[in-house]
Design a protein around this motif. Structure first.
Motif, PDB file in Angstrom:
ATOM      1  N   LEU A 256     -16.708 -40.518  28.545  1.00  0.00           N
ATOM      2  CA  LEU A 256     -17.431 -41.586  27.859  1.00  0.00           C
ATOM      3  C   LEU A 256     -16.768 -42.939  28.038  1.00  0.00           C
ATOM      4  O   LEU A 256     -17.430 -43.933  28.322  1.00  0.00           O
ATOM      5  CB  LEU A 256     -17.541 -41.254  26.370  1.00  0.00           C
ATOM      6  CG  LEU A 256     -18.260 -42.286  25.511  1.00  0.00           C
ATOM      7  CD1 LEU A 256     -19.698 -42.425  25.959  1.00  0.00           C
ATOM      8  CD2 LEU A 256     -18.202 -41.887  24.048  1.00  0.00           C
ATOM      9  N   LYS A 257     -15.455 -43.017  27.886  1.00  0.00           N
ATOM     10  CA  LYS A 257     -14.742 -44.284  27.987  1.00  0.00           C
ATOM     11  C   LYS A 257     -14.911 -44.880  29.380  1.00  0.00           C
ATOM     12  O   LYS A 257     -15.108 -46.077  29.544  1.00  0.00           O
ATOM     13  CB  LYS A 257     -13.260 -44.073  27.669  1.00  0.00           C
ATOM     14  CG  LYS A 257     -12.408 -45.324  27.702  1.00  0.00           C
ATOM     15  CD  LYS A 257     -12.776 -46.296  26.610  1.00  0.00           C
ATOM     16  CE  LYS A 257     -11.806 -47.474  26.571  1.00  0.00           C
ATOM     17  NZ  LYS A 257     -12.232 -48.506  25.624  1.00  0.00           N
ATOM     18  N   VAL A 258     -14.861 -44.019  30.397  1.00  0.00           N
ATOM     19  CA  VAL A 258     -14.963 -44.481  31.778  1.00  0.00           C
ATOM     20  C   VAL A 258     -16.338 -45.067  32.053  1.00  0.00           C
ATOM     21  O   VAL A 258     -16.468 -46.186  32.538  1.00  0.00           O
ATOM     22  CB  VAL A 258     -14.671 -43.319  32.761  1.00  0.00           C
ATOM     23  CG1 VAL A 258     -14.980 -43.742  34.186  1.00  0.00           C
ATOM     24  CG2 VAL A 258     -13.220 -42.888  32.644  1.00  0.00           C
ATOM     25  N   VAL A 259     -17.389 -44.326  31.733  1.00  0.00           N
ATOM     26  CA  VAL A 259     -18.722 -44.808  32.081  1.00  0.00           C
ATOM     27  C   VAL A 259     -19.127 -46.004  31.230  1.00  0.00           C
ATOM     28  O   VAL A 259     -19.859 -46.886  31.681  1.00  0.00           O
ATOM     29  CB  VAL A 259     -19.783 -43.690  31.974  1.00  0.00           C
ATOM     30  CG1 VAL A 259     -19.498 -42.596  32.977  1.00  0.00           C
ATOM     31  CG2 VAL A 259     -19.865 -43.124  30.574  1.00  0.00           C
TER      32      VAL A 259
ATOM     33  N   PHE B 143     -26.655 -40.995  25.838  1.00  0.00           N
ATOM     34  CA  PHE B 143     -26.749 -39.546  25.928  1.00  0.00           C
ATOM     35  C   PHE B 143     -25.377 -38.905  25.789  1.00  0.00           C
ATOM     36  O   PHE B 143     -25.195 -37.916  25.071  1.00  0.00           O
ATOM     37  CB  PHE B 143     -27.372 -39.146  27.260  1.00  0.00           C
ATOM     38  CG  PHE B 143     -27.259 -37.677  27.570  1.00  0.00           C
ATOM     39  CD1 PHE B 143     -28.087 -36.757  26.936  1.00  0.00           C
ATOM     40  CD2 PHE B 143     -26.325 -37.214  28.471  1.00  0.00           C
ATOM     41  CE1 PHE B 143     -27.981 -35.399  27.219  1.00  0.00           C
ATOM     42  CE2 PHE B 143     -26.202 -35.864  28.756  1.00  0.00           C
ATOM     43  CZ  PHE B 143     -27.035 -34.950  28.126  1.00  0.00           C
ATOM     44  N   LEU B 144     -24.374 -39.494  26.473  1.00  0.00           N
ATOM     45  CA  LEU B 144     -23.016 -38.949  26.404  1.00  0.00           C
ATOM     46  C   LEU B 144     -22.458 -39.039  24.992  1.00  0.00           C
ATOM     47  O   LEU B 144     -21.780 -38.136  24.520  1.00  0.00           O
ATOM     48  CB  LEU B 144     -22.105 -39.685  27.383  1.00  0.00           C
ATOM     49  CG  LEU B 144     -22.357 -39.388  28.868  1.00  0.00           C
ATOM     50  CD1 LEU B 144     -21.534 -40.321  29.734  1.00  0.00           C
ATOM     51  CD2 LEU B 144     -22.013 -37.947  29.187  1.00  0.00           C
ATOM     52  N   LYS B 145     -22.745 -40.149  24.312  1.00  0.00           N
ATOM     53  CA  LYS B 145     -22.266 -40.295  22.938  1.00  0.00           C
ATOM     54  C   LYS B 145     -22.805 -39.193  22.052  1.00  0.00           C
ATOM     55  O   LYS B 145     -22.082 -38.587  21.261  1.00  0.00           O
ATOM     56  CB  LYS B 145     -22.683 -41.658  22.382  1.00  0.00           C
ATOM     57  CG  LYS B 145     -21.876 -42.832  22.901  1.00  0.00           C
ATOM     58  CD  LYS B 145     -22.358 -44.127  22.262  1.00  0.00           C
ATOM     59  CE  LYS B 145     -21.533 -45.312  22.755  1.00  0.00           C
ATOM     60  NZ  LYS B 145     -22.023 -46.582  22.176  1.00  0.00           N
ATOM     61  N   LYS B 146     -24.098 -38.926  22.179  1.00  0.00           N
ATOM     62  CA  LYS B 146     -24.733 -37.911  21.334  1.00  0.00           C
ATOM     63  C   LYS B 146     -24.281 -36.503  21.706  1.00  0.00           C
ATOM     64  O   LYS B 146     -24.158 -35.631  20.853  1.00  0.00           O
ATOM     65  CB  LYS B 146     -26.252 -38.015  21.469  1.00  0.00           C
ATOM     66  CG  LYS B 146     -26.828 -39.294  20.903  1.00  0.00           C
ATOM     67  CD  LYS B 146     -28.331 -39.369  21.152  1.00  0.00           C
ATOM     68  CE  LYS B 146     -28.903 -40.679  20.636  1.00  0.00           C
ATOM     69  NZ  LYS B 146     -30.350 -40.802  20.923  1.00  0.00           N
TER      70      LYS B 146
END
Length: 317
Positions: free
Chosen positions: A258-261, A294-297
């Motif tokens: 998540l941090k990267v994207v 989406f990644l957060k969820k």
């Protein structure tokens, strides 16, 4: 060759592990096609690999790419995480590596807090291991077997008195501290941070603390200049790519971290999206935002832990 090549970026920089190649050292799907399209659209593109991998691993990957290209050969530079700058096209190499004094000082700080920690001095060709003073050889082999499986280490033993000679002879790229006691990891990290003016110290979510002289961004600035770095295309997938992903004009974050994207301009799932954006006028910004959401969820607070990013030291604003 397209007529409007001047508007396209000329510098393309890639992380290696997890970005161009997978865990088995094989090229990821779409990588060759991406290089081919860059060569077809850009006159004399400058390719750079920014990685902590050994030079022979970088060369092996680039040889695989060049063997399959249809539109020419990719001439490339290599910039190591530590700031080691290798100019493969001219055969010249400029090193800004850790010194023998740095190695000895790190050893002293770590051994004072955690005499059981393993210290690995990573060079361009080999990894040298400083063994804990009170561990048995059998236990060490078990530990190194496990560590080696994760970090790809082929270790050679080094005595403390040989550290200075080692650094001068092999150019230490970075120092990896493997903390056998997880509770001591943060304490070691803080002690190193307070003691040294080292350019980059990062702490992973596993057992390792990584110490190098420079991060990728400063190494690239030293090689190409700040203005060129700002205009680069940068592609990466790891926490040590974040600084460049948040700085480059065209940056593409690959994978599910998540941090990267979220730090990249674009969050991509395949390499065709890079050339679509650069050469075919497709704006991926909305798609990237949707992917981050989406990644957060999906992952935040579940499988991916990102709290350790707060411990990263970055002195190159």
């Amino acid at each position: 060759m397209k007529e409007n090549i001047k508007k396209f970026p000329t510098h393309y920089t890639f992380d290696l592990d997890g970005t161009l190649i997978d865990g088995k050292g094989e090229l990821k799907d779409g990588v060759v096609e991406m290089f081919d399209e860059i060569l077809a659209n850009v006159k004399e593109p400058v390719f750079t690999i920014a990685s902590g991998a050994r030079i022979n691993q970088v060369e092996a990957a680039m040889n695989k790419i060049n063997a399959r290209l249809k539109n020419g050969q990719a001439r490339y530079n290599v910039v190591a995480n530590s700031g080691s700058i290798i100019r493969t096209t001219s055969g010249k190499m400029t090193i800004n590596a850790l010194t023998g004094r740095d190695c000895s000082a790190v050893c002293n700080v770590v051994s004072t807090i955690s005499p059981n920690s393993i210290i690995i001095y990573r060079t361009m060709l080999y990894d040298y291991v400083e063994y804990p003073k009170n561990s048995t050889q059998k236990a060490l082999h078990t530990i190194l077997l496990n560590v080696g499986e994760k970090f790809g280490i082929e270790a050679q033993e080094v005595d403390e008195k040989d550290i200075v000679k080692l650094a001068r002879g092999n150019e230490v790229m970075n120092i990896l501290v493997i903390c056998l006691n997880p509770k001591e990891k943060k304490q070691i990290f803080e002690a190193l941070q307070n003691r040294f003016g080292i350019g980059e110290i990062s702490i992973s979510d596993g057992t390792a603390i990584d110490i190098s002289t420079y991060g990728k961004k400063l190494a690239l600035v030293k090689r190409f200049g700040a203005e060129t770095v700002k205009k680069m295309v940068y592609v990466g997938d790891g926490n040590n790519d974040i600084e460049m992903l948040s700085s480059a004009r065209h940056s593409f974050g690959v994978g599910k971290k998540l941090k990267v994207v979220s730090e990249a301009v674009y969050a991509i799932t395949n390499y065709k999206q890079i050339t679509d954006n650069l050469f075919h006028g497709k704006d991926l910004t909305e798609e990237s935002k949707a992917r981050i959401e989406f990644l957060k969820k999906t992952f935040l607070g579940k499988k991916i832990k990102i709290g350790f990013d707060k411990l990263k030291v970055n002195k190159h604003e």
